[in-house]
Motif scaffolding. Structure first.
Motif, mmCIF file in Angstrom:
data_model
loop_
_atom_site.group_PDB
_atom_site.id
_atom_site.type_symbol
_atom_site.label_atom_id
_atom_site.label_comp_id
_atom_site.label_asym_id
_atom_site.label_seq_id
_atom_site.Cartn_x
_atom_site.Cartn_y
_atom_site.Cartn_z
ATOM 1 N N ALA A 158 23.753 7.526 60.931
ATOM 2 C CA ALA A 158 22.608 7.099 60.106
ATOM 3 C C ALA A 158 21.626 6.376 61.028
ATOM 4 O O ALA A 158 21.676 5.150 61.159
ATOM 5 C CB ALA A 158 23.067 6.216 58.961
ATOM 6 N N VAL A 159 20.772 7.138 61.691
ATOM 7 C CA VAL A 159 19.802 6.572 62.624
ATOM 8 C C VAL A 159 18.608 6.061 61.826
ATOM 9 O O VAL A 159 17.969 6.824 61.103
ATOM 10 C CB VAL A 159 19.362 7.633 63.659
ATOM 11 C CG1 VAL A 159 18.288 7.076 64.580
ATOM 12 C CG2 VAL A 159 20.565 8.142 64.438
ATOM 13 N N ILE A 160 18.348 4.763 61.942
ATOM 14 C CA ILE A 160 17.220 4.154 61.231
ATOM 15 C C ILE A 160 16.191 3.751 62.284
ATOM 16 O O ILE A 160 16.468 2.936 63.167
ATOM 17 C CB ILE A 160 17.685 2.935 60.406
ATOM 18 C CG1 ILE A 160 18.727 3.387 59.377
ATOM 19 C CG2 ILE A 160 16.487 2.271 59.725
ATOM 20 C CD1 ILE A 160 19.385 2.250 58.613
ATOM 21 N N LEU A 161 15.021 4.381 62.200
ATOM 22 C CA LEU A 161 13.940 4.158 63.158
ATOM 23 C C LEU A 161 12.623 4.003 62.435
ATOM 24 O O LEU A 161 12.441 4.554 61.330
ATOM 25 C CB LEU A 161 13.801 5.357 64.100
ATOM 26 C CG LEU A 161 14.935 5.700 65.034
ATOM 27 C CD1 LEU A 161 14.648 7.025 65.727
ATOM 28 C CD2 LEU A 161 15.124 4.607 66.066
ATOM 29 N N LYS A 162 11.675 3.346 63.068
ATOM 30 C CA LYS A 162 10.329 3.291 62.519
ATOM 31 C C LYS A 162 9.609 4.555 62.973
ATOM 32 O O LYS A 162 9.214 4.660 64.133
ATOM 33 C CB LYS A 162 9.585 2.048 62.995
ATOM 34 C CG LYS A 162 8.169 1.983 62.422
ATOM 35 C CD LYS A 162 7.532 0.643 62.619
ATOM 36 C CE LYS A 162 6.106 0.578 62.172
ATOM 37 N NZ LYS A 162 5.705 1.380 61.047
#
Length: 165
Positions: A158-162
Motif C-alpha cells: 500500500a504505497v501512499i504518495l503525494k
C-alpha cells in the motif's frame, strides 16, 4: 475468471472489514458520480490505470477532484518511462474490471502482483473512502485504515504518495 462483487465482499468479511455499499445507476465518469455527492459521505476516488514502456502497470487512486500531471507522475511512482493509460484488455486481464469501473478493489484479481498500487496521500486523509466494488453500479465505503489492510491482504504494498497537485 475475475472475482465477483460477492466474492470481494466475502474476502473483506473474512478480513474483518466492515463496508457499506449503495446501489445506483451505472456511473462511468467522475462527473456522473458527483450527482450522488450529497448522499455518500467521504472521499471519492478517481482511478488511473497506467503503464510504462516496459509494460509495468500502475493503479493510481486519487481523490475525484485531484489534478495529476501525467507528464511527470512517472518520476513519483517509479515507472521506467513516461506513462500512458493501459488498454482495456489489460485492465480486464489484470484487475478484472472494465473502463468506468476501475477501482482499487480490482487488486483482488491481480494474483500475480503485476500492478503497483499508489494511493494518493490527500485521498488517504479521509476517514472514509468510496470506490466501486468491481462494478460501476454501486459504491462501497471503507475506512482508510481498512483500505490499506485490504491492499496488503491482496499481497500488494500500500504505497501512499503525494501524486496530486
Amino acid at each position: 475468471m475475475p472475482k465477483t462483487e460477492a466474492e470481494l465482499f466475502a474476502f473483506l468479511a473474512d478480513l474483518g472489514i466492515a463496508v457499506s455499499t449503495r446501489r445506483h445507476p451505472p456511473l462511468y465518469t467522475v462527473a456522473d458520480s458527483q450527482a450522488l455527492r450529497g448522499e455518500i459521505p467521504g472521499g471519492h476516488t478517481k482511478n488511473l490505470f497506467l503503464k510504462d514502456k516496459k509494460d509495468n502497470f500502475f493503479l493510481v487512486s486519487v481523490g475525484e477532484e485531484a489534478v495529476v500531471d501525467l507528464k511527470q507522475i512517472h518520476n513519483l511512482i517509479g515507472a521506467a518511462s513516461r506513462v500512458s493509460f493501459g488498454k482495456p484488455e489489460m485492465l480486464m486481464e489484470l484487475l478484472g474490471v472494465t473502463p468506468g469501473a476501475v477501482t482499487v478493489f480490482g487488486l483482488i484479481n491481480d494474483t500475480e502482483w503485476r500492478v503497483k498500487v499508489v494511493l494518493d496521500q490527500e485521498l488517504m486523509g479521509h476517514d472514509v473512502i468510496n470506490a466501486h466494488p468491481l462494478i460501476n453500479e454501486a459504491t462501497t465505503s471503507i475506512t482508510a485504515a481498512d483500505l490499506v489492510k485490504f491492499v496488503e491482504a491482496t499481497g500488494h504494498d500500500a504505497v501512499i504518495l503525494k501524486v496530486s497537485a
